[in-house]
Structure formats: C-alpha cells, structure tokens
Design an enzyme around this catalytic site. Structure first.
Site, short mmCIF file in Angstrom:
data_model
loop_
_atom_site.label_atom_id
_atom_site.label_comp_id
_atom_site.label_asym_id
_atom_site.label_seq_id
_atom_site.Cartn_x
_atom_site.Cartn_y
_atom_site.Cartn_z
N LYS A 22 0.82 -1.21 0.00
CA LYS A 22 0.00 0.00 0.00
C LYS A 22 0.86 1.26 0.00
O LYS A 22 0.64 2.17 -0.81
CB LYS A 22 -0.90 0.01 1.24
CG LYS A 22 -1.54 1.35 1.56
CD LYS A 22 -2.41 1.31 2.80
CE LYS A 22 -1.74 1.55 4.11
NZ LYS A 22 -1.41 2.95 4.43
N ASN A 23 1.83 1.31 0.91
CA ASN A 23 2.58 2.56 1.06
C ASN A 23 3.61 2.78 -0.05
O ASN A 23 4.30 3.81 -0.08
CB ASN A 23 3.24 2.62 2.45
CG ASN A 23 2.18 2.86 3.52
OD1 ASN A 23 1.03 3.18 3.21
ND2 ASN A 23 2.55 2.69 4.77
N CYS A 115 -5.20 13.04 13.48
CA CYS A 115 -5.77 11.74 13.18
C CYS A 115 -5.63 10.84 14.40
O CYS A 115 -5.09 11.26 15.41
CB CYS A 115 -5.15 11.13 11.94
SG CYS A 115 -3.60 10.33 12.22
N ARG A 120 0.35 14.72 13.46
CA ARG A 120 0.88 14.51 12.12
C ARG A 120 0.91 15.77 11.25
O ARG A 120 0.22 15.86 10.24
CB ARG A 120 0.11 13.38 11.42
CG ARG A 120 0.17 12.09 12.18
CD ARG A 120 -0.52 10.97 11.48
NE ARG A 120 0.23 10.44 10.35
CZ ARG A 120 -0.23 9.49 9.56
NH1 ARG A 120 -1.42 8.97 9.77
NH2 ARG A 120 0.49 9.05 8.55
N ASP A 303 4.41 0.80 12.22
CA ASP A 303 3.23 0.13 11.65
C ASP A 303 3.09 -1.32 12.09
O ASP A 303 2.13 -1.99 11.72
CB ASP A 303 3.27 0.21 10.11
CG ASP A 303 3.04 1.62 9.61
OD1 ASP A 303 2.54 2.46 10.38
OD2 ASP A 303 3.37 1.89 8.43
N ARG A 395 -8.82 -0.45 4.70
CA ARG A 395 -7.96 0.58 4.09
C ARG A 395 -6.61 0.01 3.72
O ARG A 395 -5.96 0.50 2.81
CB ARG A 395 -7.73 1.73 5.08
CG ARG A 395 -8.91 2.66 5.23
CD ARG A 395 -8.51 3.85 6.07
NE ARG A 395 -7.26 4.40 5.58
CZ ARG A 395 -6.45 5.21 6.25
NH1 ARG A 395 -6.77 5.57 7.47
NH2 ARG A 395 -5.35 5.67 5.73
N1 EPU Z 1 6.18 14.83 10.94
C1 EPU Z 1 6.30 16.17 11.26
N2 EPU Z 1 6.27 17.08 10.23
C2 EPU Z 1 6.13 16.69 8.92
C3 EPU Z 1 6.03 15.32 8.61
C4 EPU Z 1 6.06 14.41 9.63
O1 EPU Z 1 6.41 16.53 12.42
O2 EPU Z 1 6.10 17.58 8.05
C5 EPU Z 1 6.22 13.83 12.02
C6 EPU Z 1 4.95 13.02 12.15
O3 EPU Z 1 3.96 13.68 12.87
C7 EPU Z 1 5.46 11.75 12.80
C8 EPU Z 1 6.85 11.59 12.20
O4 EPU Z 1 7.21 12.87 11.69
O5 EPU Z 1 5.56 11.97 14.18
C9 EPU Z 1 6.98 10.59 11.07
O6 EPU Z 1 5.92 10.80 10.15
P1 EPU Z 1 6.04 10.50 8.60
O7 EPU Z 1 5.90 11.76 7.85
O8 EPU Z 1 7.23 9.64 8.33
O9 EPU Z 1 4.72 9.65 8.38
P2 EPU Z 1 3.86 9.64 7.07
O10 EPU Z 1 4.75 9.83 5.91
O11 EPU Z 1 2.67 10.50 7.23
C10 EPU Z 1 4.14 7.09 6.53
C11 EPU Z 1 3.23 5.92 6.33
C12 EPU Z 1 2.61 5.56 7.68
C13 EPU Z 1 3.75 5.20 8.64
C14 EPU Z 1 4.73 6.38 8.76
C15 EPU Z 1 5.96 6.08 9.59
C16 EPU Z 1 2.47 6.22 4.07
C17 EPU Z 1 1.37 6.54 3.14
N3 EPU Z 1 2.19 6.29 5.38
O12 EPU Z 1 3.33 8.15 7.05
O13 EPU Z 1 1.81 4.41 7.46
O14 EPU Z 1 3.24 4.91 9.91
O15 EPU Z 1 5.19 6.75 7.44
O16 EPU Z 1 6.64 4.98 9.09
O17 EPU Z 1 3.56 5.89 3.64
C18 EPU Z 1 0.03 2.92 7.89
O18 EPU Z 1 0.29 2.36 6.81
O19 EPU Z 1 -0.76 2.43 8.75
C19 EPU Z 1 0.66 4.20 8.20
C20 EPU Z 1 0.17 5.03 9.11
#
Ligand code: EPU
Length: 416
Positions: A22-23, A115, A120, A303, A395
């Site tokens: 998915k990701n 969320c 996030r 995850d 999802r």
């Molecule tokens: N963060 C910030 N600022 C930003 C971006 C992120 O503070 O601009 C923080 C977030 O709040 C969090 C941390 O950085 O505390 C890491 O977040 P990240 O941005 O890496 O998460 P994401 O890209 O939104 C993806 C996966 C998630 C997975 C996380 C961490 C996808 C579509 N989603 O989310 O997957 O948990 O990386 O590995 O790739 C899931 O599949 O269930 C899922 C939630």
C-alpha cells in the site's frame, strides 16, 4: 456498516501470497501526475486507500482504470485541487502536492487534520517546497501553493518523514538544478519510488540512505512497474502464525525488509526460516518477553507496534513497548484490555505483562494497524470476538477474510 466475527483457537497453517505494498502504491500513483502517457502498475492491492487515491487522481482529470493491473494516464489534467472530503479519509493525499506544483505551477490541497495516531503535521513538506521557490499560504483549511518553476535546493528534514521525502523527491525530479535531501527517510517504499522515478527518466541517487541527490530533468515519461510486496502485511501474518502457534509460509515477500521484526520474533521464541522471497513462521506455546522501540527504517516499524503488542500480551513476564514515531498510537490498548490483556500506559511506553489467555469481547477498530492487532488477538482469544468499524482494516489489508479463512481461521464478515 460491516463487522468481523472471529472465533479464536485455530492454529493457522498454509501458504499465503503477500499483496503489493500500500505505502508504495500510493506515492507511485501520485508520481504519475508528473508524466505524459499511460502508466501501468501490476500487483496493485485492492484496498480502501487505493480507491481513495484513484478518486483523487480522477478528480484532477486523470484516467484511472483496472484493478490489480492499474493504468493511469495523467495527460489530461484540468483541476489542481485535493478536496477536504478525500484528504480527511486519507492523509497520504498530501502526496499530490509536490507533483502538481512541480508540473503545473499550482496546487490546492486540503490541510490534513489530526488523526487517530497523533497530530501529524506537514510542516517539513511545506518548508522544503518553500526552499525550492514555492509560495505557500494556508487559508480556509487549504494549502495553496504556486510557483513559476521549482528550483533545486539543499534541504535538511528536521525529522525523518516518509511522505515528506517522497513528496519532495517527486517535486525535485522536474525542478531546475540539483536538490539534496538530508536526513531523508530510508524506508524501502522511498527507495522503490526513486527506482520508478528513475525509470520515468528522473536522475536520483542515494535513495535508501539518508542523503538523496536529485538532478532535475525537463520531463518524465510513463512506465510499467510491478509493486513490491507489502512488508507490513507480511509482518502481520507472521504474527498471526506466532500468536496461533501456527505454521505459515509467506510467498512473494522480501525478508530483507523485515529484519527488525524477524529479530524480535526470534527473541520471543518464534521459529523463522528464510528463503529467497519467502518466509516460514512457526509458532510456539512458550512466548518470551522482550522490549520493542519503534524507529524509522531499518528500526522496528511503528506500523507493526500494535500487532507485536497483541503477541506480547501472551508472553511470559513483562515487555516494554516504546512508540517514538507517533505521539498517540496506543488506541488499541484499551480494546486489548477489554479482551483481558494486562497493559499499563506510561507516556510513550506500554508496559505489557503477559497473561495466560485472552477472551473474546466486542471491540472497535480505531485505525488501520490497531484493527490488525485486534484481529490477531481475536484469532487466539477464547470465544467469538466481534470487531466493528472494519473499514479501518479494509484501508490497508487486502481480502483479509479470504486470506485468514484460507489459513484455517474461523472468520466471517457480516453486516451490522
Ligand atoms: N512529521 C512532522 N512534520 C512533517 C512530517 C512528519 O512533524 O512535516 C512527524 C509526524 O507527525 C510523525 C513523524 O514525523 O511523528 C513521522 O511521520 P512521517 O511523515 O514519516 O509519516 P507519514 O509519511 O505521514 C508514513 C506511512 C505511515 C507510517 C509512517 C511512519 C504512508 C502513506 N504512510 O506516514 O503508514 O506509519 O510513514 O513509518 O507511507 C500505515 O500504513 O498504517 C501508516 C500510518
């Protein structure tokens, strides 16, 4: 509304093919916005989130058709707005911001709200786009971004962000000049996106390390690509084998992506045999305690935190699970406790003391991975567990009822 009924106690056995990731699929589908022509992706998992991003891409005027083989043609884009109604159901919608802005010079994307797993923010995405010359304003709950031409820049991410790295890598692929991303995320999904962007004609080096260099090119072309196996789906079924004392062989998976989980499961006492592209997992009645801390890749994935917690609820002694990626990813704890688990929360840690058995109870899914932990607990609980709000599970897990039934689970989805 659907609910899942599971009668625990069956030892799961058999072979299962892992679905496409998915990701990985989500950023790859967003990347098609950078191309002219018809892209074809194979092994696309049939999931709620894939439907949501397909809807979003169609909203921009893109042609999306097919199922597990999906074609996307972004030659006819005529809208640049990602509405709140779609972004609120899937935060990964933010992935369209970089590509739309880089190719068309404008984008309006609803700001994702808080969320179920934390606040996030997307500040790192926005900071990077600003360094590349974009003007960004926040108004009425939307991010409005504009530029004449994005320019390469040296960007340091304050925090390792998966979709942040992906968003900026896509934008930089067709910016002018060179972009260097420091403290970039190293997740396999980031690496796969770089591979596909390079197939499209981009010039990206270093993906999979924390410094990624992108030489901008003028245009990208459509590609054909097979999506890699989903490491989190694979990990979830590995725990299903462990928790039910079962014996499951997962085919079409990449053991290298699962190293941190494999080490932890072996510490817990689960037998694992790794072959090229497949993993066999054999459960044991004697689970040992261990401590787990979630970290960016190659650390233990956040995850998989909820799922390993379900397993450790049945291990002897006390285990400490620390969540270091998201500030509030423990919604499953209250539900697991309703099934007889002994868990205490202290800040960002869950202190889990093993119990002999879990027992069935009506429980509610709150987010995707929390739902998976409830399914795992239900597979071993005494009696029939009823899990509501199943859409969370759908999802991110393809054909979960079929896959678990195939392994011998007593599972049934019914309408409430
Ligand atoms: N963060 C910030 N600022 C930003 C971006 C992120 O503070 O601009 C923080 C977030 O709040 C969090 C941390 O950085 O505390 C890491 O977040 P990240 O941005 O890496 O998460 P994401 O890209 O939104 C993806 C996966 C998630 C997975 C996380 C961490 C996808 C579509 N989603 O989310 O997957 O948990 O990386 O590995 O790739 C899931 O599949 O269930 C899922 C939630």
């Amino acid at each position: 509304m659907k609910k899942i009924l599971i009668t625990g106690g069956k030892k799961l056995q058999g072979t299962l093919k892992v679905s496409g990731a998915k990701n990985s699929a989500l950023p790859l589908m967003a990347a098609t916005l950078l191309t002219e022509g018809c892209n074809t992706f194979s092994q696309v998992p049939q999931l709620g989130d894939i439907k949501t991003i397909s809807k979003l891409l169609r909203k921009f005027g893109t042609h999306v058709s097919g199922n597990d083989v999906l074609t996307i043609d972004a030659s006819t884009i005529n809208s640049f707005e990602a509405p709140y109604s779609l972004v609120k159901t899937m935060r990964a919608s933010i992935l369209v911001l970089g590509p739309l802005l880089a190719r068309f010079g404008r984008a309006r994307v609803s700001l994702p709200g808080g969320c179920a797993i934390g606040s996030r923010p997307v500040d790192q995405h926005l900071k990077a786009l600003k360094s590349m010359g974009a003007t960004i304003s926040l108004e009425g709950g939307y991010i409005s971004a504009a530029c004449t031409q994005l320019k390469g820049a040296r960007i340091y991410f304050d925090i390792s962000t998966v979709t942040g790295t992906e968003n900026i890598m896509m934008a930089a692929a067709i910016a002018t000049g060179t972009t260097v991303l420091e403290n970039a995320a190293k997740e396999p999904e980031v690496e796969e996106l770089a591979i596909v962007l390079n197939k499209m004609g981009a010039r990206i080096e270093g993906a999979g390390t924390d410094v990624i260099t992108i030489e901008g090119v003028e245009t990208l072309h459509a590609v054909e690509h097979t999506i890699m196996p989903d490491r989190i789906e694979a990990g979830t079924y590995m725990i299903a084998a462990g928790i039910t004392e079962g014996d499951i062989t997962l085919s079409h998976c990449n053991p290298q992506h699962l190293h941190a989980l494999i080490e932890k499961l072996e510490e817990i006492g689960i037998d694992i045999i790794i072959n090229d592209g497949s993993i066999r997992v054999m459960g044991t009645p004697f689970l040992k305690n261990t401590d787990v801390k979630t970290l960016p890749y190659p650390g233990f994935p956040t995850d998989m935190q909820a799922q390993i917690m379900a397993l450790l609820c049945l291990a002897e002694g006390t285990s400490i699970i620390s969540e270091s990626i998201f500030e509030d990813r423990f919604m499953h704890v209250g539900e697991l406790k309703r099934m007889g688990a002994n868990i205490r929360l202290e800040g960002n840690s869950a202190i889990v003391t093993g119990v002999d058995t879990l027992s069935a109870a009506p429980v509610m899914a709150t987010d995707l991975r929390a739902s998976a932990s409830l399914v795992l607990a239900a597979l071993v609980a005494r009696g029939e567990t009823e899990i509501t709000r199943v859409y969370h599970l759908e999802r991110g897990y393809e054909a979960v009822e079929d896959k678990l039934s195939q392994l011998g689970a007593a599972i049934q989805t019914v309408n409430e």
